[in-house]
Design a protein around this motif. Structure first.
Motif, short mmCIF file in Angstrom:
data_model
loop_
_atom_site.label_atom_id
_atom_site.label_comp_id
_atom_site.label_asym_id
_atom_site.label_seq_id
_atom_site.Cartn_x
_atom_site.Cartn_y
_atom_site.Cartn_z
N GLU A 134 0.83 -1.20 0.00
CA GLU A 134 0.00 0.00 0.00
C GLU A 134 0.87 1.26 0.00
OE1 GLU A 134 -3.32 -0.15 -0.34
OE2 GLU A 134 -2.96 -2.30 -0.52
N PHE A 135 1.99 1.22 0.75
CA PHE A 135 2.91 2.35 0.74
C PHE A 135 3.44 2.61 -0.67
CE2 PHE A 135 4.17 1.30 5.39
CZ PHE A 135 2.99 1.89 5.84
N LEU A 136 3.80 1.51 -1.37
CA LEU A 136 4.32 1.65 -2.74
C LEU A 136 3.26 2.24 -3.68
CD1 LEU A 136 6.27 -1.72 -2.99
CD2 LEU A 136 7.29 0.54 -3.21
N ALA A 137 2.02 1.74 -3.58
CA ALA A 137 0.96 2.25 -4.45
C ALA A 137 0.63 3.69 -4.12
CB ALA A 137 -0.28 1.37 -4.32
N ASP A 138 0.58 4.03 -2.83
CA ASP A 138 0.31 5.41 -2.45
C ASP A 138 1.41 6.33 -2.95
OD1 ASP A 138 -1.96 4.60 -1.16
OD2 ASP A 138 -1.02 4.47 0.82
N SER A 139 2.69 5.88 -2.87
CA SER A 139 3.80 6.70 -3.33
C SER A 139 3.70 6.98 -4.83
CB SER A 139 5.11 6.01 -2.99
OG SER A 139 6.21 6.76 -3.46
N ALA A 140 3.29 5.97 -5.62
CA ALA A 140 3.14 6.16 -7.07
C ALA A 140 2.03 7.16 -7.38
CB ALA A 140 2.86 4.82 -7.73
N VAL A 141 0.93 7.13 -6.61
CA VAL A 141 -0.17 8.06 -6.86
C VAL A 141 0.24 9.49 -6.52
CG1 VAL A 141 -2.52 8.68 -6.21
CG2 VAL A 141 -1.91 6.28 -6.54
N ILE A 142 0.97 9.64 -5.39
CA ILE A 142 1.39 10.98 -4.97
C ILE A 142 2.37 11.58 -5.97
CG2 ILE A 142 2.67 12.21 -3.19
CD1 ILE A 142 1.43 10.32 -1.15
N ILE A 143 3.27 10.77 -6.51
CA ILE A 143 4.22 11.27 -7.51
C ILE A 143 3.48 11.74 -8.76
CG2 ILE A 143 6.07 10.56 -9.07
CD1 ILE A 143 7.08 8.74 -6.85
N ASN A 144 2.39 11.05 -9.09
CA ASN A 144 1.62 11.42 -10.29
C ASN A 144 0.76 12.65 -10.05
OD1 ASN A 144 0.24 11.47 -12.68
ND2 ASN A 144 -0.32 9.32 -12.67
N SER A 145 0.08 12.70 -8.90
CA SER A 145 -0.82 13.83 -8.63
C SER A 145 -0.11 15.03 -8.02
CB SER A 145 -1.95 13.38 -7.69
OG SER A 145 -1.41 13.01 -6.42
N LYS A 146 1.02 14.80 -7.34
CA LYS A 146 1.83 15.84 -6.71
C LYS A 146 1.06 16.63 -5.65
CE LYS A 146 4.81 16.43 -10.73
NZ LYS A 146 5.36 17.37 -11.73
N ASP A 147 0.00 16.02 -5.12
CA ASP A 147 -0.78 16.68 -4.07
C ASP A 147 -1.25 15.62 -3.08
OD1 ASP A 147 -2.22 18.31 -2.46
OD2 ASP A 147 -3.59 19.04 -4.01
N PRO A 148 -0.47 15.30 -2.06
CA PRO A 148 -0.86 14.23 -1.13
C PRO A 148 -2.13 14.54 -0.36
CG PRO A 148 1.08 15.40 -0.33
CD PRO A 148 0.85 15.89 -1.72
N ILE A 149 -2.38 15.84 -0.08
CA ILE A 149 -3.58 16.20 0.67
C ILE A 149 -4.82 15.86 -0.13
CG2 ILE A 149 -4.81 18.05 1.85
CD1 ILE A 149 -2.16 17.31 3.14
N GLN A 150 -4.82 16.15 -1.41
CA GLN A 150 -5.97 15.85 -2.25
C GLN A 150 -6.19 14.33 -2.34
OE1 GLN A 150 -5.64 17.36 -6.22
NE2 GLN A 150 -7.58 16.43 -6.92
#
Length: 597
Positions: free
Chosen positions: A208-224
């Protein structure tokens, strides 16, 4: 086996503790993925590692005589049977383990079957990196290899956020299902080990950490992304959560921990430091949970035995088990099979003094009263050597006799029964070993010229004169003893017979510092003529003729030389006749006396 499981569990616990304290909260998820998988397998490898040390040692002789031990080929040892039946704990534990493996194995294959059934019965949409399987069931999004399982109604209504889809696609691209399958399979085998469950939980959370990290790199907005997850997970359609089995599903219970990790940034220095700490950790585990074995090798390298430094030495345990087994039997009824005796002697010979003191005493046996015969192995060895030397002597070639072979033949032949001797090869008729040459004869005149050791700076000259002996047996005991220094020797010589003093030791004569010694010589007796040579026995004659290639006949029938020699050995009343026919010698053996016409 139990010791191996305990060591592997200890390694797993240490690796998992290191992960929880220093790695889990750091944003180095790819390294953590391989760390968890590597730690899991290294935990089973380290207890299997054996470091070997070869030590040269002089073999210790065990004072066990073969004649005092009773050998049997097949062990049929009768021991007292316990009257009370005891519960078989080993069988019970293996039964419980087998039931657990069957239960967890059924669960594992049931999940695989369910996933396969979903893929086959539901519509699929193929994209570049994945295949979307649209389900009728209200299941959370989950992934198995390249298959992403989504609710068809939500997907067609486009209410599933893109971040969630990207999250599942990351699981598919990075093949997280391989990790899950491996840990699930290990859980089937080691279902009784709770640490496998903790490893499984940590591996899935790190996915889950790996998948979350990939999404954050793509969206560049962890809060959203966090708000999207919260709003999506609060949907009432997922209040009734159903298990996704062995597939990768969104881990709802750990959402708080995931949010903390999203904000965490680990420096390169911290990553290097934590990776460096793994080296001493591995060294400690290798030193503490591996096994060290010492190979004690004899000087002649004829036999080797492995002695471990652990308390439960498998070789010594094997020796103690056998020694205890045979020591429990009264010595009057004790018999030791040949294979067990070999194990006992080999291990006992290479044990140290301290190990012998701690081990059971060596089981001994009483001497055998009746000879039952040699073993099959001994008969085979005897027949091979006997046939070898009989063939060499029959061919008339130069025979090279090895003393160890002769000793072995004599030893086995003495163990053989009468029937075994009759059915086996005839004992080779070895020639007598050459006699030790006698010392060369030294005449009395030559003996007087033998040099004797002299003291430094002392010159002794002596000459022996042997005048004719007196005619009368009562001749006066005259002896020129001028300048005798040794009075005791003078008295001994004067009290001797006038002829016996010639037998004095040369060393005694040399001790007399006289310039002139005069002795009487004993009258010579007439030399007896030499006795005629002893005629050769029929057996010796047959052996000699066999070496010359003669043909043998027994009662008119042709026989081999070995058979003829064996007949003469068994029956000394047989008669032998030799003749030459067509230039070839023939030897005829008969029971009736030979008549010469």
């Amino acid at each position: 086996m139990i010791l191996f499981l305990i060591k592997s569990a200890a390694c797993m616990a240490i690796f998992l503790t290191f992960y929880k304290l220093l790695l889990e909260k750091e944003s180095m998820h790819t390294f953590k993925r391989f760390y968890l998988l590597g730690a899991l397998f290294i935990s089973f490898i380290i207890p299997s590692i054996v470091f070997t040390e070869v030590v040269a040692a002089t073999p210790i002789n065990v004072s066990i005589e073969t004649q005092n031990i009773e050998f049997i080929e097949d062990a049929q040892i009768t021991q007292p049977i316990a009257t009370d039946s005891k519960f078989n704990w080993e069988l019970a534990l293996w039964s419980v383990y087998g039931i657990g493996v069957l239960g967890f194995g059924f669960r594992f294959f049931r999940h695989l079957f369910q996933i396969g059934l979903r893929i086959r019965k539901n519509p699929k949409l193929k994209t570049n990196f994945s295949v979307k399987v649209l389900l009728k069931e209200q299941l959370p999004p989950h992934t198995f290899f390249s298959y992403i399982f989504l609710n068809r109604q939500k997907y067609e209504a486009k209410i599933i956020p893109n971040e969630v889809l990207l999250h599942e696609e990351t699981h598919a691209k990075q093949k997280h299902s391989i990790d899950v399958l491996l840990i699930e399979f290990l859980q089937v085998i080691f279902w009784f080990n709770p640490l496998t469950y903790l490893f499984k939980k940590s591996i899935k959370l790190n996915h889950e950490f790996l998948a979350d990290s990939a999404v954050i790199i793509n969206s560049k907005d962890p809060i959203q992304y966090q708000n999207t997850l919260l709003s999506y997970l609060s949907n009432d359609s997922f209040n009734h959560y159903q298990s996704a089995g062995i597939a990768n599903a969104i881990n709802y219970s750990s959402i708080k921990k995931r949010f903390k990790i999203m904000k965490k940034q680990t420096s390169k220095k911290g990553i290097v430091l934590r990776c460096t700490l793994l080296l001493p950790l591995l060294a400690i585990l290798l030193f503490g949970f591996s096994e060290t074995k010492t190979i004690i090798q004899n000087e002649n390298a004829a036999s080797k035995i492995i002695m471990t430094d652990s308390e439960k030495n498998p070789e010594i345990e094997k020796y103690n088990a056998l020694a205890k087994k045979y020591n429990a039997i009264p010595i009057e009824k004790r018999v030791i099979p040949l294979k067990d005796l070999y194990i006992l002697e080999t291990i006992y010979r290479n044990m140290s003094k301290a190990q012998k003191e701690e081990a059971h005493p060596f089981p001994e046996c009483l001497p055998k009263k009746n000879q039952d015969g040699a073993t099959k192995k001994q008969i085979t060895s005897y027949n091979y050597l006997a046939k070898k030397y009989n063939t060499m002597m029959d061919n008339g070639a130069n025979v090279h006799i090895v003393k160890s072979d002769v000793d072995q033949l004599n030893r086995i032949y003495g163990l053989m029964s009468a029937k075994q001797k009759e059915n086996g090869e005839p004992f080779p008729d070895f020639p007598e070993p050459p006699a030790i040459p006698e010392a060369p004869h030294v005449s009395k005149d030559e003996k007087s010229n033998i040099p004797h050791p002299q003291t430094p700076n002392t010159k002794i000259e002596s000459s022996l004169n042997f005048p004719a002996p007196p005619r009368s047996p009562h001749a006066p005991k005259t002896l020129n003893t001028t300048n005798y220094a040794n009075k005791q020797l003078k008295e001994i010589i004067e009290n001797q017979d006038p002829y016996d003093h010639l037998n004095l030791d040369a060393k005694a004569i040399n001790g007399i510092p006289s310039n002139t010694h005069t002795f009487y010589s004993k009258p010579s007796s007439p030399v007896a003529p030499p006795s005629p040579p002893t005629p050769a026995s029929p057996l010796d004659y047959a052996i000699d003729m066999a070496k010359k290639g003669a043909t043998f006949f027994y009662e008119g029938k042709k026989v081999s030389s070995n058979k003829a020699i064996d007949l003469l050995k068994k029956n000394k009343e047989l008669n032998i006749e030799s003749r030459e026919k067509n230039g070839k010698a023939e030897v005829r053996i008969t029971k009736e006396p030979v008549t010469i016409r």
